[in-house]
Design an enzyme around this catalytic site. Structure first.
Site, mmCIF file in Angstrom:
data_model
loop_
_atom_site.group_PDB
_atom_site.id
_atom_site.type_symbol
_atom_site.label_atom_id
_atom_site.label_comp_id
_atom_site.label_asym_id
_atom_site.label_seq_id
_atom_site.Cartn_x
_atom_site.Cartn_y
_atom_site.Cartn_z
ATOM 1 C CE LYS A 211 -3.611 2.440 2.440
ATOM 2 N NZ LYS A 211 -4.476 2.563 3.597
ATOM 3 C CD GLU A 217 9.470 -5.976 6.961
ATOM 4 O OE1 GLU A 217 9.157 -4.883 6.419
ATOM 5 O OE2 GLU A 217 9.364 -6.184 8.182
ATOM 6 N N GLY A 270 -4.650 -1.768 5.040
ATOM 7 C CA GLY A 270 -3.820 -2.880 4.567
ATOM 8 C C GLY A 270 -4.442 -4.244 4.856
ATOM 9 N NE ARG A 271 -5.818 -4.008 11.056
ATOM 10 C CZ ARG A 271 -5.152 -2.872 11.117
ATOM 11 N NH1 ARG A 271 -4.040 -2.725 10.433
ATOM 12 N NH2 ARG A 271 -5.584 -1.867 11.856
ATOM 13 C CD GLU A 356 -1.144 -4.504 11.512
ATOM 14 O OE1 GLU A 356 0.075 -4.716 11.627
ATOM 15 O OE2 GLU A 356 -1.704 -4.437 10.412
ATOM 16 C CG HIS A 387 -4.271 -36.149 17.809
ATOM 17 N ND1 HIS A 387 -4.401 -37.314 18.528
ATOM 18 C CD2 HIS A 387 -5.326 -36.104 16.956
ATOM 19 C CE1 HIS A 387 -5.489 -37.964 18.100
ATOM 20 N NE2 HIS A 387 -6.058 -37.259 17.147
ATOM 21 C CE LYS A 496 6.176 -0.784 9.781
ATOM 22 N NZ LYS A 496 5.139 -0.119 9.013
HETATM 23 O O1 F6P Z 1 2.597 -4.127 9.900
HETATM 24 C C1 F6P Z 1 2.261 -2.836 9.573
HETATM 25 C C2 F6P Z 1 1.697 -2.714 8.203
HETATM 26 O O2 F6P Z 1 1.519 -1.375 7.933
HETATM 27 C C3 F6P Z 1 0.383 -3.491 7.998
HETATM 28 O O3 F6P Z 1 -0.710 -2.855 8.494
HETATM 29 C C4 F6P Z 1 0.381 -3.645 6.522
HETATM 30 O O4 F6P Z 1 -0.544 -4.583 6.103
HETATM 31 C C5 F6P Z 1 1.825 -4.051 6.294
HETATM 32 O O5 F6P Z 1 2.559 -3.257 7.205
HETATM 33 C C6 F6P Z 1 2.327 -3.845 4.900
HETATM 34 O O6 F6P Z 1 2.239 -2.499 4.514
HETATM 35 P P1 F6P Z 1 2.353 -2.091 2.995
HETATM 36 O O7 F6P Z 1 1.211 -2.716 2.267
HETATM 37 O O8 F6P Z 1 2.290 -0.593 2.987
HETATM 38 O O9 F6P Z 1 3.664 -2.599 2.477
#
Ligand code: F6P
Length: 532
Positions: A211, A217, A270-271, A356, A387, A496
């Site tokens: 987003k 990452e 995002g979620r 979150e 189990h 972060k």
């Molecule tokens: O973990 C924080 C967060 O902002 C989430 O809410 C989001 O889904 C994820 O990082 C990835 O963010 P982006 O889509 O901006 O890379």
């Protein structure tokens, strides 16, 4: 939404009444409630389309439910639901609406936001997705060396990964086309490297889903993927990259071509984004028709949630039950157990959605919250979980409310399915009934453990859409009951920021002792010592 003194007083009164009622009902056994009320299961279960939600195995009677519904009213739940659907800026700390429900509204559903026709915007992206997926499935999308693309790797994390990953895995029976779909999220290079090791650069395309398009990452893995493409003689990178983002400028700067930038909007959290172009890997895996069936399933639940009264509204009821155990029985956790191999990733997906969204301790007005908020969501698939950790559910010292998800029809072997169904029902029955054994305490089961059971025929795209939307709306109602904003996530920022600082400090010639605590310093020095 205004919170008048009268509303506050009503809420406090409801909670006091619930507290007094809890003292009366705490020792009541569900098995006794069932034996004195033959209609209990029928009354305390609700159908939405093909889904049946049975919430009769909960430690509630009619008085409890009446008090919980009164709390929902006093907490302004009906008004909050209309605020959500009408595009009010309910994400107050980021000054935005949360309009993920508009992503699954059918074409022609009229909705304007600040003069923009939102439905038209959404459906223009869906049309672009359809066109892309069709061309991909027909072998018309070619990589830099002219070979048809036959593999798509989604690079994203959190909301840009978990939803599509869940849906692609869950809907494996609906695979269409012959495109391999894989996911990379982790900053740990092992994940990307193992995917690359089984990929052919000439026929692989990367979806960089982010987003913000700034996430460490995702950007790191995307850069590594570009490097790999170059190394494997695919210099025309634009033929191998798709960007899915709400930050088109950053996607362009990264090198994505205009035709391959799919976008969504800041009013999609995002979620909550798998319904947007973040769902592109889902559409690639199962075809656009199936993706749209998923959207339609979610829309069915949106309509239920928007129109049903609180006492027949499944997300509202599930949220009230969550509050009931969390506040009054002090249940710290909630388990989700799908008896459905297809939903093996659901607990992980829900852990982001729920924790979150609602793992917060600041109220919507900025005040520190004094009550408990989100329980910890965890789980695993049945029967494997039986189990593994079911021992604790049956005889441990924690009260853990459980959600069972159960398909009643098999895709392959109905006789085996019947064994699975029997096991699932046996677990909820055992948790509820318990078993007395005065001779051997090891064989004593206290019972009275609450659970909801959600049944459906088979996991189809429509059912998956319904299930996810149910949990999304439940999470929203919980947030409103706890007076928190479920649509921000400030709690992830500090880590972060400190990671950025650590990366800088590692690359500077000397690590200053005053910049870090002694433990972190020791570990940094250990790293440097071992990586001379
Ligand atoms: O973990 C924080 C967060 O902002 C989430 O809410 C989001 O889904 C994820 O990082 C990835 O963010 P982006 O889509 O901006 O890379």
């Amino acid at each position: 939404m205004t919170d008048s003194d009268t509303d506050k007083r009503d809420r406090i009164r409801c909670r006091q009444e619930l507290s007094a009622h809890y003292e009366q009902i705490n020792d009541v056994q569900m098995r006794d409630m069932f034996s004195t009320d033959p209609d209990r299961a029928g009354r305390l279960s609700i159908r939405i389309d093909d889904i049946l939600v049975d919430f009769s195995k909960h430690r509630v009677n009619d008085d409890t439910l009446a008090l919980l519904f009164a709390l929902a009213d006093a907490s302004g739940i009906p008004a909050a639901v209309s605020a959500l659907f009408s595009g009010e800026k309910i994400n107050t700390s980021e000054d935005r609406p949360a309009l993920h429900s508009m992503l699954r509204a059918p074409a022609g559903y009229r909705f304007q936001l600040e003069g923009q026709d939102i439905s038209a915007l959404v459906h223009s992206q869906l049309a672009r997705m359809r066109d892309f997926v069709q061309r991909l499935h027909h072998g018309e999308i070619h990589g830099a060396t002219g070979q048809a693309i036959n593999k798509v790797v989604n690079i994203g994390i959190g909301g840009s990964d978990l939803g599509p990953r869940l849906a692609v895995d869950a809907l494996h029976a609906f695979r269409t086309g012959d495109i391999d779909v894989e996911f990379v999220s982790n900053l740990d290079p092992q994940e990307l490297h193992s995917v690359l090791a089984r990929s052919n650069a000439e026929t692989t395309m990367f979806i960089v889903a982010s987003k913000s398009f700034t996430t460490l990452e995702t950007r790191t893995n995307a850069d590594a993927a570009l490097h790999w493409l170059k190394q494997h003689a695919c210099p025309d990178l634009q033929r191998h990259i798709i960007a899915v983002t709400s930050n088109q400028a950053a996607a362009k700067e990264f090198g994505a071509g205009d035709d391959y930038i799919f976008y969504f909007w800041d009013w999609v959290g995002g979620r909550y984004s798998l319904w947007s172009s973040v769902g592109l890997p889902i559409a690639v895996a199962v075809g656009m028709d199936n993706f749209e069936k998923m959207l339609a399933g979610a829309h069915t639940v949106d309509t239920h949630f928007r129109t049903e009264a609180v006492n027949r509204n499944v997300p509202v009821i599930l949220a009230l039950l969550s509050l009931w155990y969390n506040h009054f029985f002090k249940a710290d956790t909630h388990a989700v157990i799908p008896y459905d191999q297809s939903l093996r990733l659901l607990p992980e997906y829900l852990s982001q959605l729920v924790m979150e969204s609602n793992g917060k301790s600041v109220a919507r007005d900025g005040q520190t919250i004094k009550h408990r908020t989100s329980p910890i969501l965890w789980g695993g698939i049945g029967t494997n979980a039986q189990h593994a950790f079911f021992q604790l559910l049956h005889q441990g010292t924690h009260l853990v409310p459980v959600d069972f998800l159960l398909p009643l029809q098999s895709t392959s072997d109905q006789a085996q399915q019947l064994k699975l169904v029997s096991n699932c029902l046996a677990q909820s029955e055992a948790l509820m009934l318990g078993q007395k054994n005065d001779d051997n305490p090891n064989k004593q089961f206290p019972g009275n453990t609450p659970s909801s059971t959600i049944v459906y025929n088979k996991l189809t795209p429509g059912v998956l859409g319904m299930l996810i939307a149910l949990y999304e709306h439940k999470t929203f109602v919980e947030a409103m009951l706890w007076d928190i904003n479920p649509f921000d996530q400030w709690g992830v920022e500090l880590g972060k920021k400190l990671a950025r600082k650590l990366m800088q400090d590692f690359s500077s010639s000397e690590i200053s002792a005053s910049q870090h605590d002694a433990s972190t310093l020791l570990l940094m020095q250990e790293y440097l010592r071992r990586n001379k």
